[in-house]
Each structure stands twice: as C-alpha cells, then as structure tokens.
Design a protein around this motif. Structure first.
Motif, PDB file in Angstrom:
ATOM      1  N   THR A 477      65.017  34.550  71.403  1.00  0.00           N
ATOM      2  CA  THR A 477      65.280  33.138  71.686  1.00  0.00           C
ATOM      3  C   THR A 477      64.778  32.316  70.510  1.00  0.00           C
ATOM      4  OG1 THR A 477      65.035  33.466  74.076  1.00  0.00           O
ATOM      5  CG2 THR A 477      64.841  31.215  73.258  1.00  0.00           C
ATOM      6  N   VAL A 478      65.590  31.391  70.035  1.00  0.00           N
ATOM      7  CA  VAL A 478      65.178  30.499  68.952  1.00  0.00           C
ATOM      8  C   VAL A 478      65.207  29.062  69.457  1.00  0.00           C
ATOM      9  CG1 VAL A 478      66.005  32.068  67.156  1.00  0.00           C
ATOM     10  CG2 VAL A 478      67.537  30.311  68.059  1.00  0.00           C
ATOM     11  N   THR A 479      64.460  28.205  68.798  1.00  0.00           N
ATOM     12  CA  THR A 479      64.385  26.801  69.217  1.00  0.00           C
ATOM     13  C   THR A 479      65.025  25.909  68.167  1.00  0.00           C
ATOM     14  OG1 THR A 479      62.350  27.218  70.438  1.00  0.00           O
ATOM     15  CG2 THR A 479      62.875  24.924  69.957  1.00  0.00           C
ATOM     16  N   VAL A 480      65.924  25.038  68.611  1.00  0.00           N
ATOM     17  CA  VAL A 480      66.588  24.080  67.726  1.00  0.00           C
ATOM     18  C   VAL A 480      66.261  22.662  68.206  1.00  0.00           C
ATOM     19  CG1 VAL A 480      68.456  25.700  67.255  1.00  0.00           C
ATOM     20  CG2 VAL A 480      68.711  24.048  69.115  1.00  0.00           C
ATOM     21  N   GLY A 481      66.703  21.672  67.455  1.00  0.00           N
ATOM     22  CA  GLY A 481      66.577  20.294  67.919  1.00  0.00           C
ATOM     23  C   GLY A 481      65.455  19.500  67.295  1.00  0.00           C
ATOM     24  N   PHE A 482      64.935  19.956  66.141  1.00  0.00           N
ATOM     25  CA  PHE A 482      63.850  19.230  65.485  1.00  0.00           C
ATOM     26  C   PHE A 482      64.418  18.269  64.441  1.00  0.00           C
ATOM     27  CE2 PHE A 482      61.787  23.121  67.014  1.00  0.00           C
ATOM     28  CZ  PHE A 482      60.691  22.589  67.687  1.00  0.00           C
ATOM     29  N   GLY A 483      65.175  17.283  64.904  1.00  0.00           N
ATOM     30  CA  GLY A 483      65.691  16.248  64.011  1.00  0.00           C
ATOM     31  C   GLY A 483      64.583  15.308  63.576  1.00  0.00           C
ATOM     32  N   HIS A 484      64.938  14.337  62.738  1.00  0.00           N
ATOM     33  CA  HIS A 484      63.896  13.465  62.184  1.00  0.00           C
ATOM     34  C   HIS A 484      63.204  12.641  63.263  1.00  0.00           C
ATOM     35  CE1 HIS A 484      67.621  10.990  61.939  1.00  0.00           C
ATOM     36  NE2 HIS A 484      66.826   9.990  62.250  1.00  0.00           N
ATOM     37  N   ASP A 485      63.902  12.292  64.336  1.00  0.00           N
ATOM     38  CA  ASP A 485      63.255  11.521  65.403  1.00  0.00           C
ATOM     39  C   ASP A 485      62.134  12.326  66.053  1.00  0.00           C
ATOM     40  OD1 ASP A 485      64.896   8.968  65.643  1.00  0.00           O
ATOM     41  OD2 ASP A 485      66.462  10.478  65.776  1.00  0.00           O
ATOM     42  N   VAL A 486      62.403  13.607  66.312  1.00  0.00           N
ATOM     43  CA  VAL A 486      61.400  14.466  66.942  1.00  0.00           C
ATOM     44  C   VAL A 486      60.227  14.696  66.001  1.00  0.00           C
ATOM     45  CG1 VAL A 486      60.942  16.783  67.834  1.00  0.00           C
ATOM     46  CG2 VAL A 486      63.047  15.598  68.463  1.00  0.00           C
ATOM     47  N   VAL A 487      60.523  15.024  64.744  1.00  0.00           N
ATOM     48  CA  VAL A 487      59.450  15.314  63.785  1.00  0.00           C
ATOM     49  C   VAL A 487      58.589  14.072  63.548  1.00  0.00           C
ATOM     50  CG1 VAL A 487      58.928  16.046  61.437  1.00  0.00           C
ATOM     51  CG2 VAL A 487      60.781  17.152  62.701  1.00  0.00           C
ATOM     52  N   LEU A 488      59.228  12.915  63.417  1.00  0.00           N
ATOM     53  CA  LEU A 488      58.454  11.691  63.180  1.00  0.00           C
ATOM     54  C   LEU A 488      57.630  11.296  64.398  1.00  0.00           C
ATOM     55  CD1 LEU A 488      60.988   9.544  61.097  1.00  0.00           C
ATOM     56  CD2 LEU A 488      58.959  10.767  60.294  1.00  0.00           C
ATOM     57  N   SER A 489      58.043  11.765  65.581  1.00  0.00           N
ATOM     58  CA  SER A 489      57.256  11.456  66.780  1.00  0.00           C
ATOM     59  C   SER A 489      55.907  12.159  66.770  1.00  0.00           C
ATOM     60  CB  SER A 489      58.043  11.845  68.043  1.00  0.00           C
ATOM     61  OG  SER A 489      58.118  13.251  68.184  1.00  0.00           O
ATOM     62  N   VAL A 490      55.793  13.226  65.970  1.00  0.00           N
ATOM     63  CA  VAL A 490      54.505  13.923  65.843  1.00  0.00           C
ATOM     64  C   VAL A 490      53.958  13.778  64.427  1.00  0.00           C
ATOM     65  CG1 VAL A 490      55.004  15.562  67.683  1.00  0.00           C
ATOM     66  CG2 VAL A 490      55.683  16.124  65.338  1.00  0.00           C
ATOM     67  N   ALA A 491      54.421  12.751  63.716  1.00  0.00           N
ATOM     68  CA  ALA A 491      53.979  12.543  62.337  1.00  0.00           C
ATOM     69  C   ALA A 491      52.474  12.386  62.255  1.00  0.00           C
ATOM     70  CB  ALA A 491      54.678  11.320  61.747  1.00  0.00           C
ATOM     71  N   GLY A 492      51.900  11.761  63.262  1.00  0.00           N
ATOM     72  CA  GLY A 492      50.443  11.586  63.275  1.00  0.00           C
ATOM     73  C   GLY A 492      49.725  12.921  63.254  1.00  0.00           C
ATOM     74  N   GLN A 493      50.230  13.872  64.028  1.00  0.00           N
ATOM     75  CA  GLN A 493      49.622  15.201  64.056  1.00  0.00           C
ATOM     76  C   GLN A 493      49.795  15.913  62.718  1.00  0.00           C
ATOM     77  OE1 GLN A 493      50.524  17.594  67.638  1.00  0.00           O
ATOM     78  NE2 GLN A 493      51.534  15.764  68.463  1.00  0.00           N
ATOM     79  N   VAL A 494      50.959  15.730  62.085  1.00  0.00           N
ATOM     80  CA  VAL A 494      51.196  16.337  60.782  1.00  0.00           C
ATOM     81  C   VAL A 494      50.247  15.760  59.746  1.00  0.00           C
ATOM     82  CG1 VAL A 494      52.876  16.658  58.924  1.00  0.00           C
ATOM     83  CG2 VAL A 494      53.618  16.817  61.308  1.00  0.00           C
ATOM     84  N   VAL A 495      50.110  14.443  59.736  1.00  0.00           N
ATOM     85  CA  VAL A 495      49.210  13.778  58.787  1.00  0.00           C
ATOM     86  C   VAL A 495      47.774  14.241  58.998  1.00  0.00           C
ATOM     87  CG1 VAL A 495      48.234  11.555  58.114  1.00  0.00           C
ATOM     88  CG2 VAL A 495      50.703  11.772  58.498  1.00  0.00           C
ATOM     89  N   ASP A 496      47.353  14.311  60.270  1.00  0.00           N
ATOM     90  CA  ASP A 496      45.990  14.761  60.569  1.00  0.00           C
ATOM     91  C   ASP A 496      45.780  16.199  60.118  1.00  0.00           C
ATOM     92  OD1 ASP A 496      43.365  14.391  62.090  1.00  0.00           O
ATOM     93  OD2 ASP A 496      44.197  16.181  63.065  1.00  0.00           O
ATOM     94  N   ALA A 497      46.806  17.047  60.320  1.00  0.00           N
ATOM     95  CA  ALA A 497      46.684  18.448  59.910  1.00  0.00           C
ATOM     96  C   ALA A 497      46.558  18.575  58.400  1.00  0.00           C
ATOM     97  CB  ALA A 497      47.899  19.233  60.407  1.00  0.00           C
ATOM     98  N   VAL A 498      47.267  17.713  57.647  1.00  0.00           N
ATOM     99  CA  VAL A 498      47.152  17.726  56.194  1.00  0.00           C
ATOM    100  C   VAL A 498      45.766  17.269  55.766  1.00  0.00           C
ATOM    101  CG1 VAL A 498      47.986  16.709  54.048  1.00  0.00           C
ATOM    102  CG2 VAL A 498      49.626  17.419  55.808  1.00  0.00           C
ATOM    103  N   LYS A 499      45.316  16.194  56.364  1.00  0.00           N
ATOM    104  CA  LYS A 499      44.024  15.618  55.965  1.00  0.00           C
ATOM    105  C   LYS A 499      42.854  16.533  56.307  1.00  0.00           C
ATOM    106  CE  LYS A 499      45.381  10.734  56.089  1.00  0.00           C
ATOM    107  NZ  LYS A 499      45.177   9.404  56.739  1.00  0.00           N
TER     108      LYS A 499
END
Length: 662
Positions: A477-499
């Motif tokens: 099973t693979v997961t699709v549907g990570f468009g820019h709206d979805v990714v940007l909705s967790v942008a805070g988590q991405v930024v925190d993970a980088v920092k």
C-alpha cells in the motif's frame, strides 16, 4: 514577491550566458508587422470582397506552394530516413535516424516536423491577429495547443491523424488571414529563408500551403526540410539546438495547457505566449542565440502560470488532495486500467462504469487520482496496477481487462492487448480504437466485460507476494495526496524539525522515468539517504522508490516520503520551497533542499525552464543531458544556473555533495 526575487537574482547569470551565446550567432529583432519581403507568387488568397484591389494582390502573395528542388546539396539528410533527438532516450544520445527508439516511423516523425512547421505559421497568424485587435477563436487556440501536444514523445503514432491536423491548420490560417484582411490590416511582408538562416525550398511558415494528402511525395519532401537537420547545417548545432529547446518547451507547456483546458480552465496569456513563441521562431530574431535563450526563460515563466492554473483546476474540480492509502493488490472482478494524465477522463469513466460491476485501476501518472476527494468517492476505484509508462507492455499484457490511454505515454501495442486497448484525446495508435470528443466509453466497458477479469486463478498468491515484498523492503500500500496545501499545513513541524536537527535535508526526486539501466541511480540514491532526511516525489520518476518503506522522520510525526503528484505538480514543490524560504528568511537556493530531476520528454523541458526562470540553481539532471544541447550550450547553462549532470555511476558521491548543499 519571493518568486520574482529569485528571478531577479538569476538575471546576472542569465545575462552572462546570453552574452556568450550571442557571439555564436547573428543578432536580429522580431518584426511582426513589417517583415522583410520574400519572393512569393501564385496562390489566390481566400479573401474578403470589401478589400481593395491592391490589398487583394498583397494578400494573395502571402501563400505560396513550394516547387520541388534538387536535394543533392544535403546528402547527409538523404542518407537518413529521419532525424529526431527530442527525448532523453534518443539513439546513442545523438539522434534517431532510421526509426524512433520510441517506435515512431520516419513517416510519423516527418509529419510531426511538418506539423510544427505549419504551427509556426498558424501561431504567427494568431499573434498578428491579436496585435491588430482581431479575436482568435477558442477553437483555434485549442487546436494550436492540442496539435503541438500531439507531437510530444509517445503521444500519437497515427500518421492519418497528423495529415488531418495539417489540413485543419491550413483552414484555420485561412480564417485568420480573411479576418485580418476584412479589418483592413496590410498583408505582412515575410522574411526570406535566407534571412532566417534556413536552407531548402520551403517558404516562410506563414506562407506555407499544405498540398493535401493526395500528394504524399511532396509531403515527404517538405517533411524532410521542415525538421531540424537543415537548420543544423545552416545555423549550426548550438543555435538550432537552442531553437529546439524552445520548441520542446512549447510542447510541454502546450500539453499542460491542454490538460487544464479539459478541466474548464483557460488563460488567454498562455495561448498568447504560445502564439508569440511560434511567431518568434519565424522571425530573424531567432538567429540570435541570446534572444532564443531569453524566450526560453520567458516560456519558463509562462509555464509556471499554466502549472498553477492546472493545479487549481484539479482542486476546483475534484477537491484538494488529501493523504490517501492506495492498494497495489488487485481484487476479483471485471476491470479497466486507465493510464496517462487526464483526471477528467477518469471521472467520466467512473461515472459510466458505476453500478456495472467493473473495478477501475490507475496506471502510471494516474496514481495521484486516489488523493482527490471527488475521485476517491467512487468505490469501484479500487487501486493501482503496474509501474511507470515504459513497463506498459508487461503491465497491459498481464492486466485481464480493458485499457484506456488518455495521454502520454503510449507505445505501439503487441497483439496480446491491442484489441482491448483504447486511446482518447491527443493519443493515437494505428489499429487501435480511438474515443473521440463524445467521451462515450461504452466500447471500453464492453471490452472489459468480455475479458476474464481478475480471478482466483490468475491472481498472485497473497502469501508469496507478502514474502517477496518483505525480502525487498517494499509495501503493498502506498500513500498519495501530499500536495502543497497538505505539506504547508505541517510547515511548522518541518521548520521545527530543521531547527532542532531532526531534519537535515530534503530531496526532490521527480520527473520522468525510463527503461535505461542508469536510472537505477535514483533508487540507489534513495536507499543511501540518512534517516534524518525527507524525500518529495512527483511525476513517474516516483516509481523508482514509491513502494519502498521509508518510515517516519525520527522524533516527529512526519513521513519521510511524500508524493506530491504528477509531473506538473512540480508547481506544488516550488510553492512549498518558496514558502519555506520565506520562513527561513532566504531564497530557495538557501534551503537544505536538493532537486535531483530525471527527464525523458518535453514536459520535463518545460518544467526545467520554469525552474531556471525562477532562479533555482544546483539542479541535478539525468540520467543524461539533452542531445539537442551542444557542449558549449551546456557549459553556459551550467555556469549560469549551476546545472549538474547526475553522477549515475556514483550516487553516493552525489549524495555527499547534496548534503553539503552542492
């Protein structure tokens, strides 16, 4: 704006490259209204009675029918049945000369070249009409983009369809000429072939007259001259290659424009640019390498707008994509497999098959369809079957139902499934049933019901499949549907993970897939990536790694592998990168982000030009650099934009460099 800022930042490098390329050719200017006079005679224009006698004479000389001249001056061209180097798989990375690696015949290759030549004329007339306030009807604009799209690699192999398009282009030119004449616009004076740097006896594209399918000898002769070979001899490989890069970018942009149009989204600016670019290619300015490169960058900007329009069209029609699991295992029952790119065809097929006991599976770049709420609501859209386009002869042969090809890529089918394969839109294959604009898929449905479908006898043993996947580290099973709206909705988590150091680097692996063994580089590269990295995939390049288990980013709730969609969803990747750059107070090039792009056909050329237009640097391109670019042209693009060839022999070395932001 951040994107415009990136473009401005790239301007000095672009200027430097342009200055060098300018020394390789003569300068010129676009003269759309008053061009240098060429010799012409003969054909009476289909004019308007209110025009003056003098105007009628001027307009009647715009169209000429070329005579047959000895071709002995080009023995090299006579010795080859065709010449095409528009895709990555071109023979020996030089050019296909006997038959296309894609399978297209010399006849089809020549007709495609002649159609593009004709479209340079039709586009020129449309551009002139717009400049003079004459409306260009939507059906003509749609034809220009659709016909351009039809010449893209692995779209249409049916010579009869190309002959019909040549005739239609002639009719649309006559309409625009008559409309301009009726408004009192002076007949344009066109540059001669010599002033364009061309050889051969074809007239200016705007003066070309299609002789009709009854004169195939003349058509074959014209097709030989319409291709790039003669321009390579007269203009040199560097300039003619840059011109082809513009044409190939147009093919990609026209494809995306046509996809958007199918969703009800149109943009006069997009059509206008396509017409402008075709007019440019028929002007003396196209002899200036710097001007050609500048038009390529302009195409990149126009294509960004088209990709945005297409993304918004999908969301408006089917809803915003959301993360959705997709099964790779078939289930019992009658079945239809749909391949290509056009989601509206899938929607229509799902509507027509609802309640008929037929399961629908996606193939190739239709996989992202499962993420759209408006499509996944259909319960008989049950999963995904097969891999990337180049595996279709294996996949379609193994599929026990009907197959519908909506767009590229298609291949000449073997008998195993030719009778149950159907095409629609711009796709075309000899001897294969084509579904026209009516979108009546009853023949597809009938074929599916007549086939065996998936049964317990022809389905693989689940236990054996599970064991094999476990050994290879793959998923069912693979997961699709990570468009820019979805990714940007967790942008805070991405930024925190980088920092916090939990996320060290983000890789974009996308573009086109293909059969060459060098493409295993992308799989090997992904397997070497540290666990504190993420991978964004898009296009059919995803199929190198889409079913690998990348797990979660340690210490976060973020999946390490995010599929952003089809190749046109490079738009989503650019939106995400731009927004993250704002948060980190930098530009895209300052992010812990690397783009490792695989290319195959002309959509990838359009996407690459968009990235260059936006000032994105350090792009890795593979598995080979385009054959249509000479070493000198490549050198200048490398110096201007720091494009790097993928090190397919040593992916570990590439990984080390990318982790160090090189």
């Amino acid at each position: 704006m951040a994107l415009q800022g990136a473009l401005n930042a790239a301007a000095p490098a672009l200027f430097a490259a342009s200055q060098h390329l300018m020394r390789l050719g003569a300068s010129g200017s676009v003269l759309p209204r008053s061009m240098t006079v060429s010799s012409s005679s003969g054909l009476l224009a289909r004019g308007i009675s209110s025009a003056s006698s003098d105007d009628k004479k001027k307009w009647s000389s715009v169209k000429v029918k070329p005579g047959l001249r000895s071709f002995a001056a080009q023995p090299a061209l006579d010795d080859t049945a065709m010449f095409c180097f528009q895709c990555e798989q071109t023979q020996d990375n030089k050019g296909c000369t006997t038959v296309g690696v894609c399978g297209k015949t010399p006849e089809v290759a020549g007709l495609q070249d002649l159609l593009i030549f004709s479209l340079k004329g039709l586009g020129g007339w449309a551009h002139l009409a717009t400049q003079n306030g004459v409306e260009v009807p939507q059906n003509i604009q749609s034809f220009i983009t659709g016909a351009t799209f039809s010449t893209l690699t692995n779209v249409n192999f049916d010579d009869a369809r190309f002959l019909a398009m040549l005739k239609e282009a002639e009719e649309y030119e006559a309409y625009l000429r008559a409309a301009l004449q009726a408004k009192g616009v002076a007949a344009p004076q066109l540059p001669s072939s010599a002033e364009l740097g061309w050889t051969g006896d074809l007239p200016h594209p705007m003066a070309y007259q299609y002789p009709g399918s009854s004169d195939m000898d003349l058509i074959r002769h014209q097709a030989k001259q319409a291709g790039v070979s003669l321009r390579r001899e007269s203009l040199g490989a560097t300039l003619s290659g840059l011109q082809e890069m513009l044409v190939y970018g147009l093919k990609g942009m026209a494809a995306y424009t046509h996809h958007a149009e199918a969703l009800g989204s149109t943009d006069p600016a997009a059509y206008g640019f396509v017409n402008e670019a075709y007019a440019f290619l028929g002007s003396p300015a196209s002899k200036d390498p710097a001007a050609v490169l500048g038009m390529c960058m302009k195409l990149g900007g126009a294509n960004f707008g088209v990709m945005k329009m297409l993304s918004e069209g999908h969301a408006r029609r089917f809803g915003t994509p959301t993360p959705t699991p997709v099964s790779l295992d078939p289930i019992e029952g009658k079945c239809i497999l749909i391949t290509g790119h056009d989601m509206h065809d899938l929607e229509t097929l799902l509507q027509q098959t609802e309640g008929k006991g037929i399961n629908v599976y996606t193939h190739g770049e239709m996989l992202p369809a499962h993420g759209y709420p408006g499509l996944k609501k259909y319960k008989h859209l049950v999963g995904h079957f097969g891999g990337a386009w180049y595996r279709q002869k294996i996949d379609f042969s193994a599929f026990p139902g009907a197959v519908l090809a909506t767009t590229n890529c298609v291949l000449d089918p073997p008998k195993a499934y030719k009778g149950r394969l159907f095409t629609t839109n711009e796709t075309g294959l000899k001897g294969v049933t084509h579904i026209g604009a009516t979108k009546d898929y009853s023949a597809v449905i009938a074929a599916a019901l007549a086939e065996e479908g998936f049964t317990k006898d022809n389905m693989p043993d689940p236990a054996e499949v599970a064991e094999e996947r476990a050994e290879e580290g793959k998923l069912g099973t693979v997961t699709v549907g990570f468009g820019h709206d979805v990714v940007l909705s967790v942008a805070g988590q991405v930024v925190d993970a980088v920092k916090t150091g939990k996320l060290e680097h983000i890789f974009v692996i996308g573009g086109c897939d293909g059969s060459e063994p060098q493409r295993k580089y992308y799989d090997k590269l992904a397997r070497l990536m540290p666990t504190n990295t993420m991978v964004l995939t898009l296009g059919c390049g995803k199929f190198r790694i889409f079913d690998q288990d990348f797990g979660m980013l340690p210490g976060t709730g973020l999946p390490r592998l995010l599929d952003m969609g089809q190749c046109n969803d490079a738009y989503s990747a650019l939106v995400v990168a731009t927004e993250l750059a704002k948060v980190f107070n930098t530009d895209v090039n300052g992010l812990p982000l690397s783009l490792d792009i695989s290319w195959f056909e002309q959509k990838a050329v359009a996407v690459l030009l968009t990235m260059l237009h936006l000032g994105v640097k350090n792009i890795r391109l593979g598995p080979r650099l385009p054959a249509f670019l000479t070493p000198d042209a490549v050198k200048q693009l490398v110096e201007a934009f720091e494009i790097k060839p993928a090190n397919t022999a040593d992916p570990a070395a590439d990984l080390k460099q990318m982790m160090a932001k090189h």
